[in-house]
Design a protein around this motif. Structure first.
Motif, PDB file in Angstrom:
ATOM      1  N   ILE A  27      23.270  30.584 -19.120  1.00 22.95           N
ATOM      2  CA  ILE A  27      22.717  30.623 -17.766  1.00 22.95           C
ATOM      3  C   ILE A  27      22.003  31.948 -17.515  1.00 22.95           C
ATOM      4  CG2 ILE A  27      23.354  30.700 -15.308  1.00 22.95           C
ATOM      5  CD1 ILE A  27      25.557  28.700 -15.956  1.00 22.95           C
ATOM      6  N   GLN A  28      22.486  33.027 -18.134  1.00 21.67           N
ATOM      7  CA  GLN A  28      21.887  34.342 -17.910  1.00 21.67           C
ATOM      8  C   GLN A  28      20.808  34.695 -18.937  1.00 21.67           C
ATOM      9  OE1 GLN A  28      24.691  37.499 -17.280  1.00 21.67           O
ATOM     10  NE2 GLN A  28      25.341  36.641 -15.339  1.00 21.67           N
ATOM     11  N   ASP A  33      17.338  37.448 -12.355  1.00 21.59           N
ATOM     12  CA  ASP A  33      18.521  36.822 -11.785  1.00 21.59           C
ATOM     13  C   ASP A  33      18.153  36.243 -10.424  1.00 21.59           C
ATOM     14  OD1 ASP A  33      18.377  39.089 -10.075  1.00 21.59           O
ATOM     15  OD2 ASP A  33      19.677  40.219 -11.430  1.00 21.59           O
ATOM     16  N   TYR A  34      19.163  35.821  -9.677  1.00 14.86           N
ATOM     17  CA  TYR A  34      18.907  35.197  -8.384  1.00 14.86           C
ATOM     18  C   TYR A  34      18.181  36.154  -7.442  1.00 14.86           C
ATOM     19  CZ  TYR A  34      19.783  33.351  -3.731  1.00 14.86           C
ATOM     20  OH  TYR A  34      19.627  32.903  -2.451  1.00 14.86           O
ATOM     21  N   THR A  37      14.524  36.193  -7.863  1.00  8.51           N
ATOM     22  CA  THR A  37      13.915  35.012  -7.253  1.00  8.51           C
ATOM     23  C   THR A  37      13.715  35.215  -5.757  1.00  8.51           C
ATOM     24  OG1 THR A  37      15.028  33.613  -8.895  1.00  8.51           O
ATOM     25  CG2 THR A  37      14.131  32.513  -6.960  1.00  8.51           C
ATOM     26  N   LEU A 287      20.463  25.881 -11.490  1.00  5.21           N
ATOM     27  CA  LEU A 287      19.794  26.435 -12.669  1.00  5.21           C
ATOM     28  C   LEU A 287      18.412  26.963 -12.317  1.00  5.21           C
ATOM     29  CD1 LEU A 287      20.806  23.771 -15.351  1.00  5.21           C
ATOM     30  CD2 LEU A 287      21.654  26.109 -15.156  1.00  5.21           C
ATOM     31  N   ASN A 289      17.469  28.204  -9.518  1.00  9.46           N
ATOM     32  CA  ASN A 289      17.602  29.417  -8.711  1.00  9.46           C
ATOM     33  C   ASN A 289      18.480  30.477  -9.371  1.00  9.46           C
ATOM     34  OD1 ASN A 289      16.317  28.820  -5.862  1.00  9.46           O
ATOM     35  ND2 ASN A 289      17.393  26.949  -6.460  1.00  9.46           N
ATOM     36  N   GLN A 290      18.895  30.213 -10.634  1.00 13.17           N
ATOM     37  CA  GLN A 290      19.754  31.141 -11.369  1.00 13.17           C
ATOM     38  C   GLN A 290      21.012  31.506 -10.573  1.00 13.17           C
ATOM     39  OE1 GLN A 290      16.335  33.928 -12.489  1.00 13.17           O
ATOM     40  NE2 GLN A 290      17.516  33.897 -14.386  1.00 13.17           N
ATOM     41  N   ASP A 291      21.555  30.483  -9.916  1.00 17.49           N
ATOM     42  CA  ASP A 291      22.811  30.634  -9.173  1.00 17.49           C
ATOM     43  C   ASP A 291      23.945  30.492 -10.182  1.00 17.49           C
ATOM     44  OD1 ASP A 291      24.859  30.699  -7.372  1.00 17.49           O
ATOM     45  OD2 ASP A 291      24.013  29.197  -6.023  1.00 17.49           O
ATOM     46  N   MET A 292      24.292  31.604 -10.852  1.00 16.47           N
ATOM     47  CA  MET A 292      25.134  31.533 -12.046  1.00 16.47           C
ATOM     48  C   MET A 292      26.541  31.052 -11.749  1.00 16.47           C
ATOM     49  SD  MET A 292      25.493  35.598 -12.750  1.00 16.47           S
ATOM     50  CE  MET A 292      26.201  36.718 -11.547  1.00 16.47           C
TER      51      MET A 292
END
Length: 330
Positions: A27-28, A33-34, A37, A287, A289-292
């Motif tokens: 994911i990272q 990262d978020y 964005t 995914l 929005n890279q909301d890990m």
């Protein structure tokens, strides 16, 4: 038996730990990262953040920590039932998942039941009627099912529904039942909408099971014990279901975990196309929005369900085939 189950549970725990680390790392992998964005979105609206504001936000979201620190904090909280905060939704992850998990489980289990029922029964018919018209028809339909992607089949059904039948196939409920309280009418409406996602998700899995069941049963029907039993006058139905079908079911049962993986992944794609309120569309947004924390938690929950499906297949295999039990004792 108990020691076998204990070993399987230990393997399951190790698998989930490895999956959690791999998931969090993947994911990272994309750059940024978020927060990047969010900054890019604000920049499009001519809203610039100062360096101090960016650093404050990075510290607030825990994005100033190293990868290992973030992972250890997340997995420690995950074990305690705290799945973290969703950056995108600005609320705890657990309620978000629990809100959509029931629909995901209902669709997945219903698809699994229909897939195995259809796959096994048609596979038996195809094997016992080899080279008949029905066998050829089943084979052709099976190859089409294997070759057609889930999303394409969903798009075709949506197009036919809108243009030919003037029916909206999106979602799991009609518009008037989306926000309605649960009751008999809403349950009936859900059951009326379930066949489409079940058909879309389970078509390829059922087609694959038909081919496996047909091949294994044909191999068993040619063996000497079947020929001997038939020569002694045993009825055909009793002959087929007493031994050959049970033996032919072994690879079908052992493949339960793999089929469940396919159903979960197919559910994710299908939920996006059909607009289903499941974890699939939620994972897709996380995914993007890279909301890990949200994405990692969803993958972990789905992975746990998949590993449990594999464990269930192993248990069923031990129950179905006595040879495995005896082999374990020796």
């Amino acid at each position: 038996m108990l020691s076998y189950i204990a070993r399987r549970l230990l393997y399951m725990a190790i698998t989930l730990v490895l999956l959690s680390f791999t998931t969090f790392a993947i994911i990272q992998l994309p750059k940024g990262d978020y927060l990047d964005t969010v900054i890019a979105s604000l920049a499009l609206n001519n809203n610039q953040l100062t360096t101090a504001e960016i650093e404050g936000l990075r510290e607030r979201y825990g994005l100033d920590q190293t990868f290992i620190e973030q992972y250890v904090k997340w997995i420690r909280n995950f074990i305690q039932g705290d799945l973290g905060m969703s950056f995108q939704w600005r609320q705890p992850v657990l309620p978000l998942i629990l809100e959509r998990l029931p629909a995901t489980i209902i669709i997945s289990l219903a698809t699994l039941a229909v897939t195995y029922t259809v796959g096994i029964l048609i596979g038996i018919y195809s094997a016992t009627h080899q080279y008949s018209v029905g066998d050829y028809v089943v084979s052709v339909i099976g190859f089409i099912g294997l070759a057609t992607p889930n999303f394409l089949l969903a798009l075709i059904l949506l197009y036919l529904g809108f243009t030919v039948f003037n029916v909206n196939l999106l979602g799991l409920f009609s518009r008037e039942y989306v926000d309605a309280p649960w009751g008999i009418p809403k349950l009936l409406d859900l059951l009326a909408h379930l066949p489409i996602p079940i058909f879309v998700i389970g078509s390829a899995g059922a087609a694959g099971l038909i081919r496996v069941m047909r091949a294994m049963l044909l191999d068993e029907l040619r063996k000497q014990y079947v020929i001997t039993a038939r020569s002694k006058g045993l009825s055909e139905s009793r002959l087929i279901f007493k031994y050959p079908v049970r033996v032919a079911l072994n690879p079908v049962i052992s493949g339960l975990g793999g089929v469940f993986v396919y159903i979960v992944s197919g559910e994710t794609i299908t939920s996006i196309v059909l607009g289903l309120p499941t974890t699939g569309s939620l994972l897709y947004g996380a995914l993007l929005n890279q909301d890990m924390f949200l994405a990692g938690s969803i993958v972990m929950v789905l992975s746990a369900l998949t590993v449990m499906g594999t464990l269930a297949s192993d248990m069923l295999l031990v129950i179905a085939d006595p040879r495995i039990r005896y082999e374990g004792k020796t």
